[in-house]
Motif scaffolding. Structure first.
Motif, PDB file in Angstrom:
ATOM      1  N   GLY A 149      -3.549  -4.692  -2.385  1.00  0.00           N
ATOM      2  CA  GLY A 149      -3.381  -3.243  -2.343  1.00  0.00           C
ATOM      3  C   GLY A 149      -4.077  -2.549  -3.495  1.00  0.00           C
ATOM      4  O   GLY A 149      -4.045  -1.326  -3.590  1.00  0.00           O
ATOM      5  N   GLY A 150      -4.677  -3.328  -4.388  1.00  0.00           N
ATOM      6  CA  GLY A 150      -5.355  -2.751  -5.539  1.00  0.00           C
ATOM      7  C   GLY A 150      -4.467  -2.801  -6.773  1.00  0.00           C
ATOM      8  O   GLY A 150      -3.485  -3.525  -6.837  1.00  0.00           O
ATOM      9  N   VAL A 151      -4.842  -1.982  -7.757  1.00  0.00           N
ATOM     10  CA  VAL A 151      -4.127  -1.950  -9.029  1.00  0.00           C
ATOM     11  C   VAL A 151      -3.309  -0.672  -9.112  1.00  0.00           C
ATOM     12  O   VAL A 151      -3.807   0.414  -8.825  1.00  0.00           O
ATOM     13  N   ASP A 152      -2.052  -0.819  -9.503  1.00  0.00           N
ATOM     14  CA  ASP A 152      -1.185   0.321  -9.769  1.00  0.00           C
ATOM     15  C   ASP A 152      -0.452  -0.001 -11.072  1.00  0.00           C
ATOM     16  O   ASP A 152       0.597  -0.640 -11.059  1.00  0.00           O
ATOM     17  N   THR A 153      -1.033   0.399 -12.186  1.00  0.00           N
ATOM     18  CA  THR A 153      -0.494   0.018 -13.491  1.00  0.00           C
ATOM     19  C   THR A 153       0.903   0.566 -13.727  1.00  0.00           C
ATOM     20  O   THR A 153       1.691  -0.028 -14.450  1.00  0.00           O
ATOM     21  N   ARG A 154       1.230   1.687 -13.112  1.00  0.00           N
ATOM     22  CA  ARG A 154       2.545   2.300 -13.317  1.00  0.00           C
ATOM     23  C   ARG A 154       3.617   1.779 -12.365  1.00  0.00           C
ATOM     24  O   ARG A 154       4.799   1.915 -12.639  1.00  0.00           O
ATOM     25  N   ASN A 155       3.181   1.200 -11.239  1.00  0.00           N
ATOM     26  CA  ASN A 155       4.158   0.795 -10.228  1.00  0.00           C
ATOM     27  C   ASN A 155       3.702  -0.477  -9.494  1.00  0.00           C
ATOM     28  O   ASN A 155       3.480  -0.452  -8.287  1.00  0.00           O
ATOM     29  N   PRO A 156       3.580  -1.607 -10.212  1.00  0.00           N
ATOM     30  CA  PRO A 156       3.213  -2.843  -9.501  1.00  0.00           C
ATOM     31  C   PRO A 156       4.326  -3.206  -8.531  1.00  0.00           C
ATOM     32  O   PRO A 156       5.516  -3.013  -8.823  1.00  0.00           O
ATOM     33  N   ARG A 157       3.926  -3.728  -7.368  1.00  0.00           N
ATOM     34  CA  ARG A 157       4.932  -4.000  -6.342  1.00  0.00           C
ATOM     35  C   ARG A 157       4.351  -4.903  -5.257  1.00  0.00           C
ATOM     36  O   ARG A 157       3.148  -5.137  -5.203  1.00  0.00           O
ATOM     37  N   ALA A 158       5.236  -5.332  -4.384  1.00  0.00           N
ATOM     38  CA  ALA A 158       4.846  -6.067  -3.187  1.00  0.00           C
ATOM     39  C   ALA A 158       5.563  -5.412  -2.020  1.00  0.00           C
ATOM     40  O   ALA A 158       6.793  -5.333  -2.006  1.00  0.00           O
ATOM     41  N   GLU A 159       4.801  -4.903  -1.063  1.00  0.00           N
ATOM     42  CA  GLU A 159       5.365  -4.285   0.136  1.00  0.00           C
ATOM     43  C   GLU A 159       5.394  -5.343   1.231  1.00  0.00           C
ATOM     44  O   GLU A 159       4.354  -5.842   1.649  1.00  0.00           O
ATOM     45  N   ILE A 160       6.592  -5.664   1.682  1.00  0.00           N
ATOM     46  CA  ILE A 160       6.813  -6.780   2.597  1.00  0.00           C
ATOM     47  C   ILE A 160       7.211  -6.249   3.963  1.00  0.00           C
ATOM     48  O   ILE A 160       8.079  -5.384   4.067  1.00  0.00           O
ATOM     49  N   SER A 161       6.575  -6.775   4.998  1.00  0.00           N
ATOM     50  CA  SER A 161       6.941  -6.429   6.361  1.00  0.00           C
ATOM     51  C   SER A 161       7.166  -7.733   7.129  1.00  0.00           C
ATOM     52  O   SER A 161       6.290  -8.599   7.172  1.00  0.00           O
ATOM     53  N   ILE A 162       8.354  -7.858   7.697  1.00  0.00           N
ATOM     54  CA  ILE A 162       8.691  -9.044   8.481  1.00  0.00           C
ATOM     55  C   ILE A 162       9.025  -8.570   9.891  1.00  0.00           C
ATOM     56  O   ILE A 162       9.938  -7.757  10.078  1.00  0.00           O
ATOM     57  N   THR A 163       8.284  -9.063  10.872  1.00  0.00           N
ATOM     58  CA  THR A 163       8.551  -8.710  12.263  1.00  0.00           C
ATOM     59  C   THR A 163       9.083  -9.954  12.958  1.00  0.00           C
ATOM     60  O   THR A 163       8.408 -10.972  13.059  1.00  0.00           O
ATOM     61  N   TYR A 164      10.332  -9.854  13.411  1.00  0.00           N
ATOM     62  CA  TYR A 164      10.987 -10.949  14.127  1.00  0.00           C
ATOM     63  C   TYR A 164      10.772 -10.729  15.619  1.00  0.00           C
ATOM     64  O   TYR A 164      10.891  -9.618  16.117  1.00  0.00           O
ATOM     65  N   THR A 165      10.473 -11.789  16.334  1.00  0.00           N
ATOM     66  CA  THR A 165      10.263 -11.706  17.775  1.00  0.00           C
ATOM     67  C   THR A 165      11.276 -12.596  18.483  1.00  0.00           C
ATOM     68  O   THR A 165      11.441 -13.761  18.134  1.00  0.00           O
ATOM     69  N   GLU A 166      11.938 -11.997  19.453  1.00  0.00           N
ATOM     70  CA  GLU A 166      12.890 -12.750  20.285  1.00  0.00           C
ATOM     71  C   GLU A 166      12.517 -12.526  21.734  1.00  0.00           C
ATOM     72  O   GLU A 166      12.071 -11.453  22.097  1.00  0.00           O
ATOM     73  N   PRO A 167      12.687 -13.544  22.584  1.00  0.00           N
ATOM     74  CA  PRO A 167      12.328 -13.377  23.991  1.00  0.00           C
ATOM     75  C   PRO A 167      13.263 -12.405  24.699  1.00  0.00           C
ATOM     76  O   PRO A 167      14.354 -12.159  24.279  1.00  0.00           O
ATOM     77  N   THR A 211      11.524  -5.098  13.134  1.00  0.00           N
ATOM     78  CA  THR A 211      10.703  -5.109  11.927  1.00  0.00           C
ATOM     79  C   THR A 211      11.540  -4.714  10.725  1.00  0.00           C
ATOM     80  O   THR A 211      12.296  -3.751  10.770  1.00  0.00           O
ATOM     81  N   LEU A 212      11.378  -5.467   9.665  1.00  0.00           N
ATOM     82  CA  LEU A 212      12.047  -5.214   8.401  1.00  0.00           C
ATOM     83  C   LEU A 212      10.970  -4.892   7.375  1.00  0.00           C
ATOM     84  O   LEU A 212      10.052  -5.685   7.164  1.00  0.00           O
ATOM     85  N   ASP A 213      11.058  -3.719   6.762  1.00  0.00           N
ATOM     86  CA  ASP A 213      10.142  -3.344   5.691  1.00  0.00           C
ATOM     87  C   ASP A 213      10.944  -3.205   4.410  1.00  0.00           C
ATOM     88  O   ASP A 213      11.945  -2.480   4.367  1.00  0.00           O
ATOM     89  N   VAL A 214      10.526  -3.906   3.369  1.00  0.00           N
ATOM     90  CA  VAL A 214      11.224  -3.873   2.090  1.00  0.00           C
ATOM     91  C   VAL A 214      10.181  -4.012   0.981  1.00  0.00           C
ATOM     92  O   VAL A 214       9.124  -4.608   1.183  1.00  0.00           O
ATOM     93  N   THR A 215      10.474  -3.435  -0.182  1.00  0.00           N
ATOM     94  CA  THR A 215       9.535  -3.465  -1.300  1.00  0.00           C
ATOM     95  C   THR A 215      10.181  -4.106  -2.515  1.00  0.00           C
ATOM     96  O   THR A 215      11.320  -3.793  -2.861  1.00  0.00           O
ATOM     97  N   TYR A 216       9.424  -5.021  -3.141  1.00  0.00           N
ATOM     98  CA  TYR A 216       9.820  -5.573  -4.434  1.00  0.00           C
ATOM     99  C   TYR A 216       9.044  -4.809  -5.490  1.00  0.00           C
ATOM    100  O   TYR A 216       7.808  -4.738  -5.422  1.00  0.00           O
ATOM    101  N   TYR A 217       9.747  -4.233  -6.458  1.00  0.00           N
ATOM    102  CA  TYR A 217       9.098  -3.495  -7.544  1.00  0.00           C
ATOM    103  C   TYR A 217       8.973  -4.394  -8.758  1.00  0.00           C
ATOM    104  O   TYR A 217       9.966  -4.833  -9.328  1.00  0.00           O
ATOM    105  N   GLY A 218       7.740  -4.692  -9.119  1.00  0.00           N
ATOM    106  CA  GLY A 218       7.437  -5.574 -10.236  1.00  0.00           C
ATOM    107  C   GLY A 218       6.218  -6.411  -9.894  1.00  0.00           C
ATOM    108  O   GLY A 218       5.733  -6.402  -8.762  1.00  0.00           O
ATOM    109  N   GLN A 219       5.702  -7.122 -10.875  1.00  0.00           N
ATOM    110  CA  GLN A 219       4.533  -7.981 -10.682  1.00  0.00           C
ATOM    111  C   GLN A 219       4.975  -9.317 -10.117  1.00  0.00           C
ATOM    112  O   GLN A 219       5.926  -9.914 -10.617  1.00  0.00           O
ATOM    113  N   THR A 220       4.308  -9.780  -9.070  1.00  0.00           N
ATOM    114  CA  THR A 220       4.583 -11.096  -8.496  1.00  0.00           C
ATOM    115  C   THR A 220       3.696 -12.116  -9.185  1.00  0.00           C
ATOM    116  O   THR A 220       2.465 -12.021  -9.133  1.00  0.00           O
TER     117      THR A 220
END
Length: 142
Positions: free
Chosen positions: A124-142, A5-14
């Motif tokens: 996630g709602g409104v965060d006027t001081r810290n707009p962001r996108a919290e991204i989680s990518i889970t890779y699956t391998e056999p 699992t990769l968790d990363v955050t983009y800070y800013g409005q998408t």
């Protein structure tokens, strides 16, 4: 079966790319500069974070040639958007922008079902001081 699992955050409005098309005067439409700039900002912010996390990203030349990868390595992508205002925004349109940016960083090879098991977009709602996108990518391998 192994998962990573990769968790990363983009800070800013998408911004939504889908709602930012303008006529180009030649009978077609063009993406306006603010949408292109927003995607470029997302990519510029996420690329060093991905490298720092040491997660092996997908190399475009390998993806095309690798039937094994197509059959065996897939991802689930989840994004929680925290907007800068109560302005109406479409989650699916914001998700499109984020998926395109993730493809450009090679965090995912493409957003089609050969490589993606599932995709989720959440408010996630409104965060006027810290707009962001919290991204989680889970890779699956056999």
């Amino acid at each position: 079966m192994t998962t990573h699992t990769l968790d990363v955050t983009y800070y800013g409005q998408t911004l939504s790319k889908k709602n930012r098309h303008i006529p180009n005067g030649r009978g077609g439409i063009t993406l306006d500069s603010s949408a292109r700039q927003n995607e470029a900002e997302i990519v510029a912010q996420l690329e060093p974070k991905l490298r720092k996390l040491g997660v092996r990203t997908w190399e475009p030349d390998v993806i095309i040639k690798s039937e094994w990868l197509e059959r065996n390595r897939k991802a689930n992508v989840s994004v929680v958007f925290y907007d800068d205002s109560h302005r109406r925004r479409d989650l699916d349109n914001q998700l499109t922008t984020m998926l395109d940016a993730l493809k450009r960083t090679n965090a995912i090879p493409d957003d089609d079902k050969r490589f993606i098991n599932g995709i989720g977009a959440f408010d996630g709602g409104v965060d006027t001081r810290n707009p962001r996108a919290e991204i989680s990518i889970t890779y699956t391998e056999p």
